[in-house]
Every structure is written in structure tokens, then in C-alpha cells.
Scaffold this motif. Structure first.
Motif, short mmCIF file in Angstrom:
data_model
loop_
_atom_site.label_atom_id
_atom_site.label_comp_id
_atom_site.label_asym_id
_atom_site.label_seq_id
_atom_site.Cartn_x
_atom_site.Cartn_y
_atom_site.Cartn_z
N ASP A 60 1.01 -1.31 -0.01
CA ASP A 60 -0.07 -0.03 -0.22
C ASP A 60 0.93 1.23 0.02
O ASP A 60 1.89 1.19 0.46
N VAL A 61 0.32 2.19 -0.59
CA VAL A 61 0.99 3.43 -0.62
C VAL A 61 0.13 4.78 -0.24
O VAL A 61 -0.82 4.63 -0.76
N PHE A 62 0.57 5.51 0.63
CA PHE A 62 -0.23 6.72 1.18
C PHE A 62 0.32 7.97 0.84
O PHE A 62 1.54 8.30 1.02
N ILE A 63 -0.52 8.70 0.04
CA ILE A 63 -0.03 9.93 -0.58
C ILE A 63 -1.01 11.19 -0.19
O ILE A 63 -2.10 11.14 -0.33
N LYS A 64 -0.03 12.22 0.22
CA LYS A 64 -0.83 13.40 0.63
C LYS A 64 -0.67 14.45 -0.63
O LYS A 64 0.23 15.03 -0.72
N GLY A 65 -1.83 14.47 -1.37
CA GLY A 65 -1.65 15.46 -2.46
C GLY A 65 -1.60 16.86 -2.09
O GLY A 65 -1.87 17.48 -1.00
N ASN A 66 -0.79 17.61 -2.95
CA ASN A 66 -0.33 18.81 -2.86
C ASN A 66 -1.44 19.99 -3.69
O ASN A 66 -1.29 21.01 -3.65
N GLY A 67 -2.20 19.16 -4.29
CA GLY A 67 -3.20 19.89 -5.26
C GLY A 67 -2.40 20.21 -6.61
O GLY A 67 -1.33 19.95 -6.87
N ILE A 68 -3.23 20.59 -7.70
CA ILE A 68 -2.79 20.52 -8.87
C ILE A 68 -1.69 21.67 -9.16
O ILE A 68 -0.93 21.51 -10.12
N ARG A 69 -1.73 22.62 -8.36
CA ARG A 69 -0.72 23.52 -8.69
C ARG A 69 0.08 23.52 -7.41
O ARG A 69 0.84 24.83 -6.96
N GLY A 70 0.37 22.48 -6.74
CA GLY A 70 0.98 22.68 -5.15
C GLY A 70 2.35 22.05 -5.12
O GLY A 70 3.02 21.90 -4.21
N LEU A 71 2.86 21.46 -6.56
CA LEU A 71 4.21 20.79 -6.30
C LEU A 71 5.04 22.05 -5.94
O LEU A 71 5.09 23.25 -6.56
N LYS A 72 6.26 21.54 -5.51
CA LYS A 72 7.40 22.54 -5.17
C LYS A 72 8.66 22.31 -6.10
O LYS A 72 8.73 21.02 -6.70
N PRO A 73 9.43 23.40 -6.39
CA PRO A 73 10.62 23.18 -7.05
C PRO A 73 11.36 21.95 -6.61
O PRO A 73 11.45 21.81 -5.56
N PRO A 74 11.83 21.11 -7.62
CA PRO A 74 12.36 19.80 -7.07
C PRO A 74 13.70 20.08 -6.35
O PRO A 74 14.54 21.26 -6.69
N THR A 75 14.08 19.31 -5.38
CA THR A 75 15.45 19.59 -4.48
C THR A 75 16.48 19.06 -5.35
O THR A 75 17.64 19.00 -4.66
N ASP A 76 16.20 18.37 -6.38
CA ASP A 76 17.39 17.75 -6.85
C ASP A 76 17.05 17.36 -8.23
O ASP A 76 15.91 17.66 -8.81
N ILE A 77 17.79 16.88 -9.25
CA ILE A 77 17.72 16.56 -10.58
C ILE A 77 16.72 15.32 -10.50
O ILE A 77 16.72 14.37 -9.55
N LEU A 78 15.62 15.34 -11.24
CA LEU A 78 14.60 14.16 -11.36
C LEU A 78 15.40 12.92 -12.20
O LEU A 78 15.14 13.32 -13.39
#
Length: 419
Positions: A60-78
């Protein structure tokens, strides 16, 4: 022979999407029967780097969604690892988010064409740069305001289609994606459940932008592309009978079942039902000694493109000449699967000829052992592990670790079923 009953690991395509869509939804999401393969874990890693809280507990995986425009600039290369689904779909999401991110992958990903995605995203107004005019990684996406698009798909690709659908959620108006041939539609089914405004009119997909997506609990059905290896093993190995539980039977993915029936294979669907908008059922497969040849072409290729390597193994045990054509897409998978399949089956004594867009296989042929060059391609490795079941001496794979990309525990399952 293979005998037994088992429940299949979660579908790879649906597992990827469950993380992505949950991450950009609003609220808490639970995904059950998630595939813990390396590809899907690459998707998890990428979204964690963009500030999404993701916890894994067993399957099982549990994800707390950030919302459609709630992603943050990545902390590292993806880093997408070996996953073509991750890189192509995530670009559609990144295109709509107002920050810069850079995508890389392994050696195989570095050779796979990305302009099929980056070109339409650029048409929508996204700033994308990368190697060879953003056809190869590393690729940098500077997202933000997107325009709607009316786009005719040049190739049948669920990954390309899904990237454009995801970008269209962020666009300034209604977008239309026009397919030539229906490709797998997990994105459309799941996004509708999350609240997206998506309609289908024949081969056209109409997408309206949304202010928000809303949380869902998702059950991931078994992966028919992974089931394919056990299915073929049971069909060609004398005395076999297997029951595979909870297999996803989405009609855009069941081409292999149609092909097997056309080849006089003994396969039966039991207890068909709908779970979370997706068809699911159990597959009963028995040894089939009177397999016959078939022709596989563009009318069905998009529904079984990933299964062609193991279908080629199946064709060596069918009476007559099997023709596989219109499958140029095989050349840009984890390996050039046309050449890889043909060269390795020739080593095993198969009567097989390479075509520009497929192969011709004459059966029935006795296979013998050989050392197989997998090119670290998981589907090649698994296909030839199935050929080993009927060869007169051992088949040796030069790499087996690649199988963990899509089917962790594969050899343990095969051992449990082997009688």
C-alpha cells in the motif's frame, strides 16, 4: 510444466498513474496493490523531490496530495531510472507548473526519443531544452502558462497522449487530442475519477482545464503485461494449468488474449467484473498442443506492443507462419526489441526473419539452449526465461536484475509454479 493459482502483482501503468495523479490532487490518497518495481519507485522518488509526502507500507502507498498547482521546485535532478512512462508523463505535469526542473535517466532512457512529447508541449507554450533539441535526456522543463492544443497524434502512444492530457489540465482552454488508433486509456479512466473534465468522441479525447483534482482510493489490478509471460509458459509447456487472479482486462490492453484465441490457445476469462472503473477478471490457462500461426498488424499492435517478445516465443510453437508487422515502435523500447528477439531466437534454433517493422516466424520448432543477450531489457529477459521451459538445454540470461524494473519476485513465482 507450470501449475498453480496465484494473484498477480499490480499493473505497472496504473501504479505509475496512481502516484502522479494523487500527488497533484487535493487530500489524502491510498493506493492498494501498488507495484513495487524499480520503474514505479522512480516515480515515487521524483514526486518526493517535489515536496509530496508519500509513505509505503507493504503493498500500500499513502500520498498526501499537494493540489494541481502545489508541487514544489524539485530539490534535485529528477532521475527516472529506466522508466519511459515516468519521464514522458511527468513532463506533461511539469509543463503546467511554474518552476524549472531537469530530467535524466539511465543509459537506455538516454537513447529513447522524447521529441514526440517535447514537441507538442512546446506547441502549448512550454519552454523545454535538452540534448538534440530536447529529443534525448537530460531535458530541462520550465513550466508555466500553457495554451490549449488541437493535436493529431503521429504515433499510437499512451505515454505521449497522457503527457498532453496532463498538460491540458493546466491550459487556458479546451484541448483535443486526436488518435489514429486507440491506445491504452488508463489515464482517461483514472483522471475522470479524480474529477478531471475529459470526454471521448470516437478517437478524439476532449480535455478542459480544471482548478483542482480530488483525492481517491485506488486498487491496482494485476498487470496483464506481466501475466503474459506466465500465460505463454502455460500454453507451451506440456501438462500446464494456471489460474491467475485479479488480472486487469482493460480492452486497450487485452490484445494478447485475442491473439492467443486466434492461435487456438486454451485461455478462459472467469469472474469478470469492474473495480475502480477498470475491468478485472481471473485467467485460466492450459497447455495447448495444437497452436496455429496468426498475423499481427496495426489493428491490434497498440493493444499488445509490450507482449510481442513473448508472443514471438509462443509463435515458435505454432504450426504455420506467424507474421508480426507495423510494430516499428519496438525499435525504441528498452532495446531494439525486433532485432533482439530475432537474434536471440535464431541462437535457439528458431526459423525467424527480421522485418523493418516486425518479424516472420515459422513453426513449430524445437528450441535449444543458448546464452541470451538481454540488453538489460526486462521483457527480453522474461521472454527467454519462458523459452527455457521448453528448450532441450539451459537458456542462460546475461542479466536478470533488469527484471526487477517491472516484476520483482518473478523467478520466485516461476519456481513456485514449476512442477
Amino acid at each position: 510444466m507450470l501449475r498453480g493459482t496465484f494473484e498477480l502483482i499490480g499493473d505497472k501503468s496504473i501504479s505509475h498513474r496512481s502516484i502522479m495523479f494523487s500527488a497533484i490532487s487535493k487530500g489524502n490518497n491510498k493506493v492498494s496493490n501498488f507495484l513495487m518495481g524499480q520503474d514505479c519507485l522512480s516515480t515515487v522518488s521524483c514526486f518526493r523531490k517535489m515536496g509530496v509526502d508519500i509513505e509505503i507500507a507493504g503493498k500500500d502507498v499513502f500520498i498526501k496530495g499537494n493540489g494541481i498547482r502545489g508541487l514544489k521546485p524539485p530539490t534535485d535532478i529528477l532521475d527516472v531510472g529506466n522508466s519511459g512512462t515516468t519521464i514522458r508523463l511527468i513532463m506533461g505535469i511539469l509543463a503546467g507548473n511554474d518552476f524549472e526542473s531537469t530530467l535524466i535517466g539511465d543509459e537506455s532512457i538516454g537513447k529513447r526519443p522524447m521529441k514526440r512529447v517535447t514537441d507538442p508541449l512546446r506547441m502549448m507554450g512550454c519552454d523545454i531544452t535538452g540534448k538534440d533539441d530536447a529529443n534525448f535526456t537530460p531535458i530541462t522543463v520550465r513550466g508555466g502558462h500553457l495554451h490549449s492544443i488541437d493535436y493529431k497524434m503521429p504515433v499510437a502512444s499512451a505515454q505521449v497522449k497522457s503527457a498532453i492530457i496532463l498538460a491540458s489540465l493546466y491550459a487556458d482552454g479546451q484541448s483535443i487530442i486526436r488518435e489514429k488508433v486507440k491506445s491504452r486509456n488508463h489515464t482517461e479512466i483514472m483522471l475522470k475519477a479524480f474529477g478531471a473534465d475529459i470526454k471521448e468522441n470516437g478517437l478524439d479525447i476532449i480535455v478542459n482545464p480544471v482548478d483542482e483534482l480530488f483525492n481517491q482510493d485506488i486498487y491496482v489490478p494485476g498487470d496483464i503485461s506481466s501475466a503474459a509471460f506466465i500465460i505463454v509458459g502455460a500454453l507451451i509447456s506440456e501438462g500446464s494449468e494456471v489460474l491467475i487472479k485479479n488480472v486487469g482486462l482493460n480492452e486497450t490492453r487485452t490484445g494478447i488474449i485475442d491473439v492467443i484465441k486466434n492461435m487456438n490457445g486454451n485461455i478462459e476469462i472467469i469472474d469478470e467484473r469492474v473495480v475502480g472503473g477498470e475491468k478485472v477478471g481471473d485467467l485460466l490457462v492450459r497447455y495447448s498442443k495444437d497452436l496455429t500461426a496468426t498475423t499481427i498488424d496495426k489493428t491490434i499492435i497498440p493493444r499488445l506492443i509490450d507482449e510481442i517478445p513473448v508472443i514471438a516465443v509462443l509463435a515458435t510453437q505454432a504450426e504455420g507462419t506467424t507474421i508480426i508487422k507495423d510494430a516499428q515502435e519496438l525499435k525504441v523500447k528498452e532495446s531494439n526489441r525486433i532485432k533482439t528477439v530475432v537474434d536471440n531466437l535464431k541462437k535457439m534454433g528458431a526459423d525467424i526473419e527480421e522485418l523493418e517493422d516486425g518479424m516472420i516466424i515459422k513453426g513449430k520448432t524445437k528450441l535449444h539452449g543458448a546464452t541470451i543477450e538481454t540488453f538489460k531489457d526486462h521483457r527480453i529477459a522474461m521472454s527467454f526465461s519462458i523459452a527455457d521451459l521448453i528448450s532441450d538445454s539451459r537458456v542462460m540470461l546475461d542479466d536478470t536484475n533488469c527484471i526487477n524494473i517491472s516484476f520483482p519476485g518473478y523467478f520466485n513465482l516461476l519456481k513456485d509454479l514449476t512442477k
